[in-house]
Scaffold this motif. Structure first.
Motif, PDB file in Angstrom:
ATOM      1  N   LEU B 169       0.832  -1.209   0.000  1.00 35.93           N
ATOM      2  CA  LEU B 169       0.000   0.000   0.000  1.00 35.93           C
ATOM      3  C   LEU B 169       0.863   1.254   0.000  1.00 35.93           C
ATOM      4  O   LEU B 169       0.510   2.269  -0.600  1.00 35.93           O
ATOM      5  N   SER B 170       2.025   1.193   0.658  1.00 37.29           N
ATOM      6  CA  SER B 170       2.914   2.365   0.730  1.00 37.29           C
ATOM      7  C   SER B 170       3.394   2.773  -0.653  1.00 37.29           C
ATOM      8  O   SER B 170       3.533   3.962  -0.949  1.00 37.29           O
ATOM      9  N   PHE B 171       3.681   1.775  -1.509  1.00 31.18           N
ATOM     10  CA  PHE B 171       4.139   2.112  -2.860  1.00 31.18           C
ATOM     11  C   PHE B 171       2.962   2.465  -3.775  1.00 31.18           C
ATOM     12  O   PHE B 171       3.067   3.322  -4.645  1.00 31.18           O
ATOM     13  N   MET B 172       1.823   1.822  -3.564  1.00 34.29           N
ATOM     14  CA  MET B 172       0.704   1.989  -4.492  1.00 34.29           C
ATOM     15  C   MET B 172      -0.059   3.292  -4.289  1.00 34.29           C
ATOM     16  O   MET B 172      -0.657   3.810  -5.218  1.00 34.29           O
ATOM     17  N   LEU B 173      -0.054   3.798  -3.061  1.00 34.80           N
ATOM     18  CA  LEU B 173      -0.897   4.945  -2.716  1.00 34.80           C
ATOM     19  C   LEU B 173      -0.084   6.159  -2.320  1.00 34.80           C
ATOM     20  O   LEU B 173       0.828   6.051  -1.491  1.00 34.80           O
ATOM     21  N   LYS B 174      -0.414   7.305  -2.885  1.00 30.32           N
ATOM     22  CA  LYS B 174      -0.038   8.559  -2.241  1.00 30.32           C
ATOM     23  C   LYS B 174      -1.302   9.037  -1.552  1.00 30.32           C
ATOM     24  O   LYS B 174      -2.353   9.128  -2.196  1.00 30.32           O
ATOM     25  N   THR B 175      -1.225   9.317  -0.280  1.00 27.18           N
ATOM     26  CA  THR B 175      -2.461   9.557   0.463  1.00 27.18           C
ATOM     27  C   THR B 175      -2.430  10.869   1.246  1.00 27.18           C
ATOM     28  O   THR B 175      -1.456  11.159   1.928  1.00 27.18           O
ATOM     29  N   PRO B 176      -3.530  11.623   1.132  1.00 29.48           N
ATOM     30  CA  PRO B 176      -3.645  12.860   1.923  1.00 29.48           C
ATOM     31  C   PRO B 176      -4.169  12.627   3.338  1.00 29.48           C
ATOM     32  O   PRO B 176      -4.250  13.563   4.116  1.00 29.48           O
TER      33      PRO B 176
END
Lengths: 413, 413
Positions: B169-176
């Motif tokens: 998830l850390s690589f797949m998502l940039k999250t606000p």
């Protein structure tokens, strides 16, 4: 430019300053940096700038003969290579793995206060090239030294695979005297070298009452004490720190204070003379350690079976799991008389495959629980059990033979 | 005898006392021991003795509807299975993995003080059965929740492979907003269960300013605080302890005090709203993690190349080594455009293949140094990089994309 010159090498905008050292490739320069490490760089002659010509320094006389002092016990030092056996060429600053055991003794004068030494070079290899037939030959050499009257044996070894060798010797040898593996994380030309202190502490343990196969290495990043690790419980847990070695799932055997050379123990241990020497040095090399990762194909397990491997250690997740689609392969291995031992990639803690459905299915298919054994130790043990007592493999893999498994404690701990 | 009865089962001279539970096999009984664990035993009906009839206890009402409280932020809870999502059947004592997110919330009343929840069941699996296509679907679900206005996302997950999912998830998502994985090591029917405290701390982090993918689990064996681990730096380091999760090669992101719910941070982190949401959820599943052990055959590497794998992570020894006879295989992989990334089985510390001859030969053959990345994280990252930017694989594998590599510090540290 000559070897030994101080040079500056420019590569991709970074400047490296150090002493020019021998390189095995024409398109590479190797320089020794200020921190003592060698670095290899792809560079042309034009990338290299001379800062200062190297001085001719006479090589130190290292080979003065060993003299026996009365009253000190006889200890054998066997060298196999690695950083602790690395010799500095004082002209070039190069570190090579060709420091003999005799040279180690003369280079560390404190050793002479502890014992009288007999020194043998067994191998001169980097420890990543160790393998099971070398372990067998090494065990024979250790046994020979004990039979010749050594009251302790020190083995200098590269740190990369020292834990595997320690485990192998632990299963192969019953020993009436201490057998101590020691290495160093920093070569002896570096200010932070751990070579001297580790060697002194190892010799101290070799003359102690701890008649076990142990690993003696820095206990902290200070030069205060070394930890004594049981050979079947130790693991290199850091790539470069001097206190990289740790005992897992148990207390260490003890420690040696560097200055006072006092040995403290934390666990019951096998005392000097308590057992007769016994050597069972055969190993079955066709064993494999397979680390399970999510989604990895069960074909991997079938590959080892197809290739004629005689045993497999799985490094599973958590309490000892693989995906459900691997269970068929475990069943096939069982049918083909190939033991599959389950350990955990957590490293710490105990396998328990009776808690969850997947684990129970694995046990039903024939998986053998590895208790609280380290995966690497389980691999070496499986090699030993298959070569020495294949009929009893299930029982023996679950039984502590050399301190590698603790009595099962409730999993609630 | 009926399910729920207290029974005594005799097997090989050992007596097991507990509550009779449902078993999936006719030749097995499963009983819940006093310590809360279930144990499966091969036993015939005649081996089982009744101690006490089970009482009929009404199943607790768990499904009361969620009511929104004004002023609290919206948080989504996605459940994937695992111990934290296990539901106790109060008649039989059986633990199943079918506790929905909504049920978790109603079972832990403290959660309602922290946020308003939207709950979705994504999977009901044991986490050893996780795999890359599930990570992809999970990442899509998280992105959907964020797009629908969730100000934080909590994912309940089995602990076995939580570190892999967190890395993915850390690589797949940039999250606000915060995306928090949480699990438990002991199911909620056990006195020592960590389920409630972990869930409360995870919800607290989900409403905090830490807009990263993190893992929140017990920080000690006490019920005092949870540690907040960066998703690319965390590893399960014990099979059963509640504080099994540790941040490796870095400080943790921070901690949450259980009683005060105060969040402390130890590192710079990505703040709420700092980045726009971005989802790049594709993965190349044909990647493998190969753990090198002494003497293991270089054919293993060729196997993965022959089988069409697109990338390999080696878990080497020490600073990142394999035996010299593996180097040819690394060269072949390079020729066939299959990246080989080197990590260390030490887990802690940094790869440096420029120090020793073997390492330099590996680099010459095309090996890519994995810095201080965990082997498991390097595997997941390689899957991601190969699917999203295969042209840049060498550069990207050496560059920190989600906090998984630290700036190179001199190896003397």
């Amino acid at each position: 430019m000559d070897l030994g010159d101080r040079v500056l090498v420019e590569r991709n905008g970074i400047s490296y300053e150090g002493v020019l050292m021998p390189s095995r490739r024409a398109d590479h320069v190797v320089i020794k940096l200020k921190n003592g490490y060698n670095i290899g760089l792809k560079a042309r002659e034009s990338d290299i700038k001379l800062i200062e010509k190297g001085k001719e320094i006479k090589s130190q006389q290292l080979d003065r003969p060993l003299k026996d002092k009365p009253g000190l016990p006889p200890v054998s030092i066997l060298s196999t290579g690695g950083t602790i056996a690395s010799k500095v060429d004082y002209r070039t600053g190069a570190v090579t793995s060709q420091f003999s055991a005799g040279e180690i003794i003369t280079a560390i004068p404190e050793l002479e206060e502890i014992a009288n030494y007999r020194a043998r070079v067994i191998y001169q290899i980097l420890s990543e090239n160790m393998r099971s037939d070398y372990w067998t030959a090494l065990a024979r050499s250790v046994a020979e030294e004990i039979e010749r009257g050594a009251e302790g044996v020190v083995i200098t070894h590269g740190t990369d695979t020292m834990m595997y060798t320690a485990a192998a010797l632990s299963f192969m040898l019953k020993t009436p005297v201490p057998v101590v593996l020691v290495g160093s994380q920093r070569s002896s030309d570096r200010p932070s070298s751990d070579a001297s202190m580790n060697a002194v502490c190892a010799a101290t343990v070799a003359t102690s009452d701890i008649a076990e196969v142990s690993v003696v290495m820095h206990g902290t990043t200070n030069d205060d004490y070394c930890t004594i690790h049981r050979g079947t419980r130790v693991r290199k847990m850091h790539t470069s720190r001097r206190d990289a070695f740790q005992t897992i799932n148990q207390h260490p055997l003890g420690r040696v204070d560097y200055l006072s050379r006092k040995v403290e123990t934390y666990l019951p241990f096998c005392h000097r003379g308590e057992v007769e020497m016994e050597l069972n040095e055969r190993l079955e090399p066709r064993c494999s350690l397979v680390k399970y990762t999510p989604g990895s194909s069960p074909e991997i397990l079938h590959y080892y079976i197809d290739k004629g491997y005689r045993g497999v250690v799985l490094e599973g997740t958590g309490l000892g799991h693989v995906a459900s689609d691997w269970i068929e392969g475990i069943g096939r291995a069982k049918e083909e008389n190939i033991p599959v031992v389950v350990t955990s990639q957590c490293l710490r803690g105990r396998i328990c495959d009776r808690v969850y459905d997947t684990g129970r299915d694995m046990l039903d298919a024939g998986a053998i629980e590895g208790g609280d054994m380290l995966p690497e130790v389980a691999l070496v043990k499986l090699m030993w059990v298959l070569a020495n007592n294949p009929e009893e493999v299930v029982t023996l893999m679950k039984t502590s033979l050399a301190g590698e498994i603790s009595h099962s404690i409730p999993i609630t701990v």
